[in-house]
Every structure is written in structure tokens, then in C-alpha cells.
Design an enzyme around this catalytic site. Structure first.
Site, PDB file in Angstrom:
ATOM      1  N   ASP A  28       0.720  -1.162  -0.018  1.00  0.00           N
ATOM      2  CA  ASP A  28      -0.051  -0.130  -0.051  1.00  0.00           C
ATOM      3  C   ASP A  28       0.886   1.364   0.157  1.00  0.00           C
ATOM      4  OD1 ASP A  28      -2.364   1.315   0.104  1.00  0.00           O
ATOM      5  OD2 ASP A  28      -2.684   1.476   2.068  1.00  0.00           O
ATOM      6  N   ASN A  30       1.154   3.378  -3.047  1.00  0.00           N
ATOM      7  CA  ASN A  30       1.835   3.860  -3.984  1.00  0.00           C
ATOM      8  C   ASN A  30       0.889   5.412  -4.541  1.00  0.00           C
ATOM      9  OD1 ASN A  30       2.686   1.361  -4.086  1.00  0.00           O
ATOM     10  ND2 ASN A  30       1.452   0.555  -5.725  1.00  0.00           N
ATOM     11  N   TRP A  33       2.708   7.975  -2.391  1.00  0.00           N
ATOM     12  CA  TRP A  33       4.049   8.200  -2.732  1.00  0.00           C
ATOM     13  C   TRP A  33       4.439   9.019  -3.870  1.00  0.00           C
ATOM     14  CZ3 TRP A  33       7.140   7.597  -7.268  1.00  0.00           C
ATOM     15  CH2 TRP A  33       8.286   7.405  -7.070  1.00  0.00           C
ATOM     16  N   ASN A  76     -11.188  -2.255  -4.925  1.00  0.00           N
ATOM     17  CA  ASN A  76     -10.328  -1.383  -5.692  1.00  0.00           C
ATOM     18  C   ASN A  76     -11.047  -0.893  -7.183  1.00  0.00           C
ATOM     19  OD1 ASN A  76      -7.136  -2.601  -4.735  1.00  0.00           O
ATOM     20  ND2 ASN A  76      -8.267  -0.863  -3.975  1.00  0.00           N
ATOM     21  N   TRP A  77     -12.081  -1.461  -7.616  1.00  0.00           N
ATOM     22  CA  TRP A  77     -12.735  -1.348  -8.807  1.00  0.00           C
ATOM     23  C   TRP A  77     -13.581  -0.013  -8.560  1.00  0.00           C
ATOM     24  CZ3 TRP A  77     -11.289  -3.758 -12.903  1.00  0.00           C
ATOM     25  CH2 TRP A  77     -10.717  -5.131 -12.862  1.00  0.00           C
ATOM     26  N   ARG A 196       2.365  -4.981   5.948  1.00  0.00           N
ATOM     27  CA  ARG A 196       1.509  -3.993   5.345  1.00  0.00           C
ATOM     28  C   ARG A 196       2.498  -2.647   5.252  1.00  0.00           C
ATOM     29  NH1 ARG A 196      -4.770  -2.543   4.786  1.00  0.00           N
ATOM     30  NH2 ARG A 196      -4.432  -0.796   3.553  1.00  0.00           N
TER      31      ARG A 196
HETATM   32  C1  IPE Z   1      -5.488  -2.847  -0.203  1.00  0.00           C
HETATM   33  O1  IPE Z   1      -5.006  -1.471  -0.100  1.00  0.00           O
HETATM   34  C2  IPE Z   1      -5.382  -3.314  -1.306  1.00  0.00           C
HETATM   35  C3  IPE Z   1      -3.892  -3.503  -2.158  1.00  0.00           C
HETATM   36  C4  IPE Z   1      -2.899  -3.207  -1.588  1.00  0.00           C
HETATM   37  C5  IPE Z   1      -4.050  -4.209  -3.280  1.00  0.00           C
HETATM   38  P1  IPE Z   1      -6.223  -0.225  -0.331  1.00  0.00           P
HETATM   39  O2  IPE Z   1      -5.404   1.117  -0.500  1.00  0.00           O
HETATM   40  O3  IPE Z   1      -7.112  -0.647  -1.243  1.00  0.00           O
HETATM   41  O4  IPE Z   1      -6.722  -0.627   1.111  1.00  0.00           O
HETATM   42  P2  IPE Z   1      -7.494   0.596   2.008  1.00  0.00           P
HETATM   43  O5  IPE Z   1      -8.823   1.053   1.086  1.00  0.00           O
HETATM   44  O6  IPE Z   1      -6.855   1.685   2.564  1.00  0.00           O
HETATM   45  O7  IPE Z   1      -8.234  -0.257   3.265  1.00  0.00           O
HETATM   46  C1  IPE Z   2      -1.630   0.369  -3.219  1.00  0.00           C
HETATM   47  O1  IPE Z   2      -1.419   1.804  -3.284  1.00  0.00           O
HETATM   48  C2  IPE Z   2      -1.864  -0.500  -4.512  1.00  0.00           C
HETATM   49  C3  IPE Z   2      -3.280  -0.680  -4.981  1.00  0.00           C
HETATM   50  C4  IPE Z   2      -4.218  -0.687  -4.292  1.00  0.00           C
HETATM   51  C5  IPE Z   2      -3.607  -0.946  -6.409  1.00  0.00           C
HETATM   52  P1  IPE Z   2      -2.481   2.744  -3.393  1.00  0.00           P
HETATM   53  O2  IPE Z   2      -2.929   2.779  -4.699  1.00  0.00           O
HETATM   54  O3  IPE Z   2      -3.788   2.322  -2.434  1.00  0.00           O
HETATM   55  O4  IPE Z   2      -1.946   3.998  -2.738  1.00  0.00           O
HETATM   56  P2  IPE Z   2      -2.658   5.041  -1.561  1.00  0.00           P
HETATM   57  O5  IPE Z   2      -3.064   3.963  -0.397  1.00  0.00           O
HETATM   58  O6  IPE Z   2      -3.716   5.685  -2.214  1.00  0.00           O
HETATM   59  O7  IPE Z   2      -1.408   5.844  -0.964  1.00  0.00           O
HETATM   60 MG    MG Z   3      -4.047   2.511  -0.454  1.00  0.00          MG
END
Ligand code: IPE
Ligand code: IPE
Ligand code: MG
Length: 250
Positions: A28, A30, A33, A76-77, A196
Site C-alpha cells: 500500500d 503507491n 508516494w 479497488n474497482w 503492510r
Molecule cells: C489494499 O489497499 C489493497 C491492495 C494493496 C491491493 P487499499 O488502499 O485498497 O486499502 P484501503 O482502502 O486503504 O483499506
Molecule cells: C496500493 O497503493 C496499490 C493498490 C491498491 C492497487 P494505493 O494505490 O492504495 O496507494 P494509496 O493508499 O492511495 O497511497
Molecule cells: Mg491504499
């Protein structure tokens, strides 16, 4: 037997028996960052692929049996189509681009999650990498793609009920083993360690059944910045934990 790993003359300092068999990572941070640097979120995902390579290579070197990476959750969708499209492209590029390296490292590549919702072209490349690497005997690398633990449990319940209806299973034969063997993770060891990144103290629908007794390790570091030394720190902290599984101190 000491785990073989050295970096800049420093060694991990753990024995193989102190290492987890199965490590699962919620990658988590990305987006954060990238935002911090004024980049679009996708740039964070792109950089995150480098951390994936680092962790895969180090896990192989250490002789870890399985590494499971949470790449895309069923929730994530909800994200914008542009981000999702770019994520899919990145995934496709990864499974094609890393095929040779997966073979070189003798890695067996697998996935968990509801596959049918992934774009066909992505799925075809994912499946090609699964097929080509299926006889490999080294670490199992499992990507959680469109994965949600609750939908996994729903799918397992449906398939158990249908076996009962067909007379292949009696209701009172349903036990923990039967449930485990109907999850996407059938045949895999449960994770011993869940890492995590990016600081959130939650599991976000990841392997709820399987992590019942896993050790949890959370770092503030964003996934694209996650390095071998962060990984070593997680492994050293894991080795120092006292796992009791409900019993008394061993
Ligand atoms: C968890 O991260 C899913 C992945 C790392 C693929 P999310 O960014 O989706 O989780 P929440 O929304 O902070 O719980
Ligand atoms: C995790 O990073 C990757 C995926 C869920 C695909 P995020 O995209 O959730 O990054 P933040 O949590 O918004 O920083
Ligand atoms: Mg995230």
C-alpha cells in the site's frame, strides 16, 4: 542452516528455520508516494513494480516457500477508470516482462481472486506465465488479483453447498479442512507473516480466514520505497515474536 543473504557486507543473521514459510504483503501507499512528489498516482504503481522485483528476488534467495502479493482488491474497482486501465496495463507488462526472470529463479507463478472480471488480454498473459512456470520447483509467487476475502468465502460456501446437494459430501463432514480446501488458496500453507506498508492498521479484506494466526507487521514506508533492509527488519522482528497459537509460551 544460516539463511544466505548479504548486503553491503551485512548479513541477515537469521537461520532458515526462523524464517516464515509464507509471507503475504499488502503493498500500500503507491498513490501517496506519487502525490508527495507531485506525480500522478500511476507513477507510484510503476515505481511499486521495482519493490515487487526486490522482494521477489530476496525471498527466492532466502528460500521462502511462498510469497503472496495483494495487487488488486475486489474493492479497488471503485477507483477511476483511468487508474484501473493503467494498473491492468502494468500488470500485463509485468507478467510478460518478468517471465524470463520467473523461469530463471525457478519460481512457480499463481494467482488468487475472481479471475473472470479481469480483461481477457491480461488474463491470457497471466495464464501463459502460470502455464510456463507450473513445473518450477522453487518459490511459489502468488498474485492476489481482483481478490476479496469475503467473496472468496462466498465462492467456497457455494461450492461446498453444491457438493452436499449432489451427495458428494455430508453436512456434518464439513470441517476447517474442507473449508480451507475450497478457498482460492487450497493447498497453500497459511501465511506466517503479513507485511503492510504505508501505515494503515487494517487488513482490507485480505486472506481473512488464512491469517488467523499470522504475525502482523506494519511499516510507515510507502511501497515504492520498500527496500531489502525494510524486508530484513520485518523478518528479524518476525523471528523475535513468540507465536503461541493459543497455547502457552514454548
Ligand atoms: C489494499 O489497499 C489493497 C491492495 C494493496 C491491493 P487499499 O488502499 O485498497 O486499502 P484501503 O482502502 O486503504 O483499506
Ligand atoms: C496500493 O497503493 C496499490 C493498490 C491498491 C492497487 P494505493 O494505490 O492504495 O496507494 P494509496 O493508499 O492511495 O497511497
Ligand atoms: Mg491504499
Amino acid at each position: 542452516m544460516p539463511a544466505i543473504s548479504e548486503q553491503d557486507g551485512e548479513s541477515l543473521g537469521l537461520e532458515s528455520r526462523q524464517l516464515p514459510r509464507h509471507i503475504a504483503i499488502i503493498m500500500d501507499g503507491n498513490g501517496r508516494w506519487a502525490s508527495r512528489r507531485g506525480f500522478p498516482r500511476i507513477e507510484g504503481h510503476r515505481q511499486g513494480v521495482n519493490s515487487v522485483r526486490t522482494v521477489v528476488e530476496e525471498s527466492t534467495r532466502l528460500g521462502i516457500e511462498q510469497l503472496t502479493l495483494y495487487c488488486l482488491s475486489s474493492e479497488n474497482w471503485k477507483r477511476p477508470a483511468l487508474e484501473l486501465n493503467l494498473l491492468m496495463q502494468l500488470l500485463k507488462k509485468f507478467v510478460i516482462g518478468e517471465r524470463e526472470e520467473i523461469m530463471r529463479q525457478n519460481i512457480r507463478f499463481t494467482t488468487i481472486g475472481r479471475r473472470s472480471d479481469l480483461p481477457k488480454d491480461v488474463l491470457a498473459e497471466v495464464d501463459k506465465t502460470i502455464r510456463e512456470s507450473q513445473e518450477n520447483t522453487g518459490m511459489q509467487l502468488c498474485l492476489a488479483l481482483n481478490y476479496g476475502s469475503r467473496s472468496e468465502i462466498v465462492d467456497a460456501v457455494k461450492s461446498i453447498v453444491s457438493e452436499v446437494e449432489q451427495g458428494n459430501l455430508k453436512a456434518d463432514e464439513i470441517d476447517e479442512e474442507v473449508i480451507s480446501s475450497h478457498l482460492y488458496t487450497a493447498g497453500m500453507p497459511d501465511p506466517d507473516l503479513v507485511i503492510r506498508t504505508a501505515g494503515e492498521m487494517r487488513v482490507s479484506n485480505f486472506l481473512l480466514w488464512q491469517i488467523s494466526y499470522a504475525e502482523l507487521w506494519v511499516t510507515e514506508t510507502y511501497w515504492p520505497d520498500f527496500s531489502v533492509s525494510d524486508f530484513w527488519q520485518a523478518l528479524r522482528d518476525f523471528a523475535a515474536r513468540d507465536r503461541r497459537f493459543g497455547g502457552l509460551k514454548g
